[in-house]
Design a protein around this motif. Structure first.
Motif, short mmCIF file in Angstrom:
data_model
loop_
_atom_site.label_atom_id
_atom_site.label_comp_id
_atom_site.label_asym_id
_atom_site.label_seq_id
_atom_site.Cartn_x
_atom_site.Cartn_y
_atom_site.Cartn_z
N THR A 140 0.83 -1.20 0.00
CA THR A 140 0.00 0.00 0.00
C THR A 140 0.86 1.25 0.00
OG1 THR A 140 -1.79 -1.16 1.12
CG2 THR A 140 -1.80 1.25 1.27
N ALA A 141 1.95 1.24 0.78
CA ALA A 141 2.87 2.39 0.82
C ALA A 141 3.53 2.61 -0.54
CB ALA A 141 3.93 2.17 1.90
N ALA A 142 3.96 1.52 -1.18
CA ALA A 142 4.60 1.64 -2.50
C ALA A 142 3.61 2.20 -3.53
CB ALA A 142 5.14 0.28 -2.96
N LYS A 143 2.38 1.72 -3.49
CA LYS A 143 1.35 2.23 -4.40
C LYS A 143 1.07 3.71 -4.14
CE LYS A 143 -0.93 -2.19 -5.01
NZ LYS A 143 -2.10 -3.01 -4.68
N GLY A 144 1.10 4.11 -2.86
CA GLY A 144 0.87 5.51 -2.51
C GLY A 144 1.94 6.42 -3.09
N VAL A 145 3.20 5.97 -3.03
CA VAL A 145 4.29 6.76 -3.61
C VAL A 145 4.09 6.89 -5.11
CG1 VAL A 145 6.78 6.77 -4.09
CG2 VAL A 145 5.96 6.19 -1.80
N LEU A 146 3.80 5.79 -5.78
CA LEU A 146 3.60 5.82 -7.22
C LEU A 146 2.41 6.72 -7.58
CD1 LEU A 146 4.39 4.79 -10.03
CD2 LEU A 146 2.79 2.92 -9.68
N GLU A 147 1.35 6.64 -6.79
CA GLU A 147 0.17 7.47 -7.07
C GLU A 147 0.49 8.96 -6.95
OE1 GLU A 147 -4.54 7.41 -6.06
OE2 GLU A 147 -3.17 6.71 -4.52
N ARG A 148 1.37 9.31 -6.01
CA ARG A 148 1.76 10.72 -5.88
C ARG A 148 2.71 11.16 -6.98
NH1 ARG A 148 1.73 8.90 -0.63
NH2 ARG A 148 3.98 8.67 -0.48
N LEU A 149 3.60 10.28 -7.41
CA LEU A 149 4.61 10.66 -8.40
C LEU A 149 4.14 10.49 -9.84
CD1 LEU A 149 7.78 9.11 -6.72
CD2 LEU A 149 7.06 11.51 -6.73
N LEU A 150 3.44 9.40 -10.13
CA LEU A 150 3.00 9.09 -11.50
C LEU A 150 1.54 8.64 -11.48
CD1 LEU A 150 6.13 7.00 -12.57
CD2 LEU A 150 5.59 9.33 -13.29
N PHE A 159 1.24 -0.70 -12.93
CA PHE A 159 2.18 -1.36 -12.04
C PHE A 159 1.48 -2.36 -11.13
CE2 PHE A 159 4.59 2.29 -13.26
CZ PHE A 159 5.92 1.94 -13.11
N GLU A 160 2.21 -3.40 -10.80
CA GLU A 160 1.76 -4.38 -9.81
C GLU A 160 2.89 -4.54 -8.81
OE1 GLU A 160 1.01 -9.15 -9.70
OE2 GLU A 160 0.27 -8.06 -11.44
N PHE A 161 2.59 -4.48 -7.53
CA PHE A 161 3.59 -4.60 -6.47
C PHE A 161 3.37 -5.90 -5.71
CE2 PHE A 161 3.12 -0.14 -7.30
CZ PHE A 161 4.40 0.36 -7.22
N ARG A 162 4.45 -6.58 -5.38
CA ARG A 162 4.37 -7.80 -4.57
C ARG A 162 5.54 -7.81 -3.59
NH1 ARG A 162 3.51 -12.41 -9.10
NH2 ARG A 162 1.55 -11.62 -9.94
N ILE A 163 5.26 -8.17 -2.36
CA ILE A 163 6.30 -8.36 -1.36
C ILE A 163 6.50 -9.86 -1.23
CG2 ILE A 163 7.02 -7.92 1.01
CD1 ILE A 163 6.54 -5.36 -0.64
N MET A 164 7.72 -10.33 -1.46
CA MET A 164 8.00 -11.75 -1.42
C MET A 164 8.46 -12.15 -0.02
SD MET A 164 7.09 -12.43 -4.42
CE MET A 164 7.53 -14.13 -4.59
N PRO A 165 8.29 -13.41 0.35
CA PRO A 165 8.62 -13.86 1.70
C PRO A 165 10.12 -13.85 1.98
CG PRO A 165 8.01 -15.73 0.35
CD PRO A 165 7.75 -14.49 -0.48
N GLU A 166 10.40 -13.81 3.27
CA GLU A 166 11.79 -13.86 3.74
C GLU A 166 12.48 -15.11 3.19
OE1 GLU A 166 14.03 -14.22 8.03
OE2 GLU A 166 11.98 -13.51 7.95
N GLY A 167 13.74 -15.00 2.84
CA GLY A 167 14.50 -16.13 2.35
C GLY A 167 14.42 -16.33 0.85
N PHE A 168 13.58 -15.58 0.16
CA PHE A 168 13.42 -15.75 -1.28
C PHE A 168 14.71 -15.45 -2.03
CE2 PHE A 168 11.80 -14.87 -5.53
CZ PHE A 168 10.91 -15.91 -5.69
N CYS A 169 15.50 -14.50 -1.51
CA CYS A 169 16.77 -14.10 -2.15
C CYS A 169 17.97 -14.70 -1.44
CB CYS A 169 16.90 -12.58 -2.15
SG CYS A 169 16.06 -11.82 -3.52
N GLY A 170 17.80 -15.78 -0.76
CA GLY A 170 18.92 -16.40 -0.08
C GLY A 170 19.46 -15.57 1.07
#
Length: 75
Positions: A20-30, A37-48
């Motif tokens: 929601t925060a990321a979408k809010g920034v995008l909504e203010r800027l663009l 845009f689609e935003f997803r937060i991936m789970p811990e450990g996904f990037c090793g």
């Protein structure tokens, strides 16, 4: 360092709040591109165990859905 990372992880906002925060920034800027845009937060450990993010184009015929996906991968 690991103890600090674990402590910070307990204070991190839930994925839905981060998205929601990321979408809010995008909504203010663009604001006219918010639906592209689609935003997803991936789970811990996904990037090793490392922090990382991914930005990808999404091919959707007809242009009625998101075209760019931003994925934040939590440590």
């Amino acid at each position: 360092m690991e103890a600090l990372q674990r402590r910070l992880a307990t204070k991190r906002a839930p994925p839905s709040v981060q998205e929601t925060a990321a979408k809010g920034v995008l909504e203010r800027l663009l604001p006219t591109h918010l639906s592209a845009f689609e935003f997803r937060i991936m789970p811990e450990g996904f990037c090793g165990g490392s922090s990382c993010f991914s930005i990808a184009n999404i091919n959707i015929s007809g242009g009625k859905g998101p075209e760019i996906m931003y994925v934040l991968l939590e440590p």
